[in-house]
Design an enzyme around this catalytic site. Sequence first.
Site, PDB file in Angstrom:
ATOM      1  CB  SER A   1      -0.885   0.000   1.254  1.00  0.00           C
ATOM      2  OG  SER A   1      -1.535   1.242   1.449  1.00  0.00           O
TER       3      SER A   1
ATOM      4  CE1 TYR B   1      -5.199  -1.986   4.228  1.00  0.00           C
ATOM      5  CE2 TYR B   1      -4.144   0.137   3.820  1.00  0.00           C
ATOM      6  CZ  TYR B   1      -4.659  -1.052   3.356  1.00  0.00           C
ATOM      7  OH  TYR B   1      -4.622  -1.337   2.004  1.00  0.00           O
TER       8      TYR B   1
END
Length: 257
Positions: free
Chosen positions: A149, A162
Site C-alpha cells: 500500500s 492498516y
Amino acid sequence: MDDYLTSLFTLRGRRAVVTGGSSGIGRAIAEALCRAGADVVVVARRPEALRETVAAMPTGGGTASWLSADLGDRDAVHRLADRLEERHGTTDILVNSAGVNIRPPMDELTEEDWDRTLRTNLDAPFVLGQRLGPKMAAKGWGRIVNIASQQSVRAFGNSGAYGVSKAGLSALTRSQAEAWSARGVCANAIAPGFVHTPLNEAVFRDPVRTGAMARRTMTGRNGLLEDFAGVAVFLAGDASAYVTGQTLFVDGGFSST
C-alpha cells in the site's frame, strides 16, 4: 516476436495461488495470471463469491479453481496450506492480496481491530510464505507477490493498524527475498495507488475526496483494476528473474508527488 514475448511472459504450466482473489485487485490479478496460462487457485472467505469468480474467469490456456479460507485465522491458514498441497501439489506463484481495512481514528483503534488487521494483512502472508516458499526454493523456482500500500511508506487517512500491517508486509517481502532469491524465488510487493475496490468503496462515494486524490497523481486519474494485470504477469514469470525484494508502486506517480 510472438515467440519471444511468449518466452518472457507465459505462465503456462505454473500453479498460482491468489488470496483475496474474489474481488478487487486480487481478482484482477487472478484473471491476468489465468489468461497468461497459469492454473490459478483463488482463495477467499465466501464460497458464493469464489464460485462466481471462477465461473467468470477468462482463460488463456490456464485453469481456475477455488478454496475457501478465513485468512484472519492462523489455524485456517495452515489448513489452507495443507489443502493446497494435498489437492494441487507444489505452488509456483503465491499472491497475497487478502486484506482488511479497519481505519478508525487512532485514539478509537481497539486491540481487536489491531489483531484482526495484523492477522489478515501480515500474519497470513508470513504463514503462507513459510509453508510454500521453502518448497519453491527446493525446486529452484518460485514467485511471491505481496499487495502492499501507499501506507507502507507514508501515513494518511487514519493509517492506524492498516498502515502498520502494510509497512510490515513490505519488510516481509524483503526478508523473503533475502531468504530465497539465491535459490530461484523472487519476492516482490506491489503498492497500489488510489483504486476503486471494495476496501475503498466508502471513499469513492465522496467525489470531492476522489477528485483530490486523482489530482495528486502525475497521470491525473485514480487507478483502475486493469492497471495491475501487466505488472502481476511480469512479477509472476520468468521476465522478472532479476527483480526481487522490491516494492513497486503502481500509482500513476502518486508516491512521487
